[in-house]
Design a protein around this motif. Structure first.
Motif, mmCIF file in Angstrom:
data_model
loop_
_atom_site.group_PDB
_atom_site.id
_atom_site.type_symbol
_atom_site.label_atom_id
_atom_site.label_comp_id
_atom_site.label_asym_id
_atom_site.label_seq_id
_atom_site.Cartn_x
_atom_site.Cartn_y
_atom_site.Cartn_z
ATOM 1 N N GLY A 183 15.651 6.440 13.001
ATOM 2 C CA GLY A 183 14.843 5.256 13.215
ATOM 3 C C GLY A 183 14.837 4.304 12.041
ATOM 4 O O GLY A 183 14.317 3.196 12.126
ATOM 5 N N GLU A 184 15.421 4.743 10.916
ATOM 6 C CA GLU A 184 15.512 3.892 9.730
ATOM 7 C C GLU A 184 16.968 3.590 9.375
ATOM 8 O O GLU A 184 17.275 3.188 8.259
ATOM 9 C CB GLU A 184 14.827 4.571 8.540
ATOM 10 C CG GLU A 184 13.335 4.797 8.738
ATOM 11 C CD GLU A 184 12.708 5.536 7.578
ATOM 12 O OE1 GLU A 184 13.450 5.896 6.633
ATOM 13 O OE2 GLU A 184 11.487 5.745 7.608
ATOM 14 N N GLY A 185 17.842 3.821 10.329
ATOM 15 C CA GLY A 185 19.257 3.542 10.083
ATOM 16 C C GLY A 185 19.957 4.605 9.274
ATOM 17 O O GLY A 185 20.975 4.331 8.641
ATOM 18 N N LYS A 186 19.446 5.839 9.292
ATOM 19 C CA LYS A 186 20.085 6.945 8.574
ATOM 20 C C LYS A 186 20.444 8.057 9.555
ATOM 21 O O LYS A 186 19.691 8.344 10.492
ATOM 22 C CB LYS A 186 19.150 7.536 7.509
ATOM 23 C CG LYS A 186 18.832 6.638 6.352
ATOM 24 C CD LYS A 186 17.918 7.364 5.367
ATOM 25 C CE LYS A 186 17.560 6.487 4.183
ATOM 26 N NZ LYS A 186 16.655 7.194 3.236
ATOM 27 N N LEU A 187 21.595 8.680 9.316
ATOM 28 C CA LEU A 187 21.903 9.928 10.000
ATOM 29 C C LEU A 187 21.273 11.057 9.197
ATOM 30 O O LEU A 187 21.504 11.157 7.990
ATOM 31 C CB LEU A 187 23.416 10.135 10.096
ATOM 32 C CG LEU A 187 24.212 9.162 10.958
ATOM 33 C CD1 LEU A 187 25.703 9.498 10.885
ATOM 34 C CD2 LEU A 187 23.737 9.189 12.399
#
Length: 209
Positions: A183-187
């Motif tokens: 949800g924060e652009g991280k895998l």
């Protein structure tokens, strides 16, 4: 800060900027307003209540030659709850090749147990203070035969495979793992060196910086 900047601009105009300074400012304001209006339209397309229209817009925007449209589509796709929107954004990012920063959390186990240093084979960097390791890599474009993206340093292996909400990592030189978007652009997920009885470690790969 904004008022201070406006005050300096006003002072420069009064002290001799003249019509030239005013014209430059008008040009900037006009360009900002035009750019905002275009991005507002992009946001509206990607938030359309019709799911098919949203996905079609995402696909076309990601293929656009306008870097601002592409960047906004990737950003919205990465934070979307829609798996198809996510997959489209991830595919575009993986196709672009990176570089990708793989951050290992080694605080829960040593190398004898997790084997991360052995998998990296002397590559990457370590921070003993934070007990983290960093490895940077790039990817080749999607391979439709293997149905995955391969690392440029090992083209016969796989690094990313999209399966619904899950992004499978590997197999890459016995390295395997499983990630999801947070949800924060991280895998975020886990990695395991499968050559031996090694324990998994937590990993994150930022995709939006």
């Amino acid at each position: 800060m904004r008022l201070a900047v406006l005050g300096l601009l006003a002072a420069s105009f009064v002290l001799g900027g003249g019509a030239r300074a005013e014209t430059k400012l008008d040009d900037i304001i006009s360009a900002v307003n035009a750019g905002q209006a275009e991005l507002d339209k992009v946001d509206a397309l990607l938030a359309d209540p019709n799911r098919n229209k949203r996905i079609a817009a995402m696909t076309l925007l990601l293929k656009s030659d306008n870097p601002s449209f592409v960047a906004r589509a990737k950003e919205i796709g990465l934070t979307s709850a829609d798996t198809e929107m996510q997959a489209a954004a991830l595919g575009a990012i993986f196709d672009a090749g990176g570089p990708f920063k793989m951050i290992f959390d080694l605080s829960k186990s040593d190398d004898e147990k997790n084997g991360v240093k052995r998998w990296l084979g002397g590559e990457g960097s370590w921070d003993e203070g934070s007990q983290r390791a960093l490895y940077v890599f790039k990817t080749n474009p999607y391979d439709p035969k293997k149905k995955c993206w391969s690392p440029t340093v090992a083209a016969s292996d796989c690094v990313f495979t999209i399966v619904g909400r899950t992004i499978a990592f590997g197999p890459w030189s016995y390295g395997v793992g499983s990630f999801e978007l947070n949800g924060e652009g991280k895998l975020v997920g886990t990695f395991r060196y499968a050559n031996g009885d090694n324990v998994p470690v937590a990993v994150e790969i930022p995709l939006m910086e």
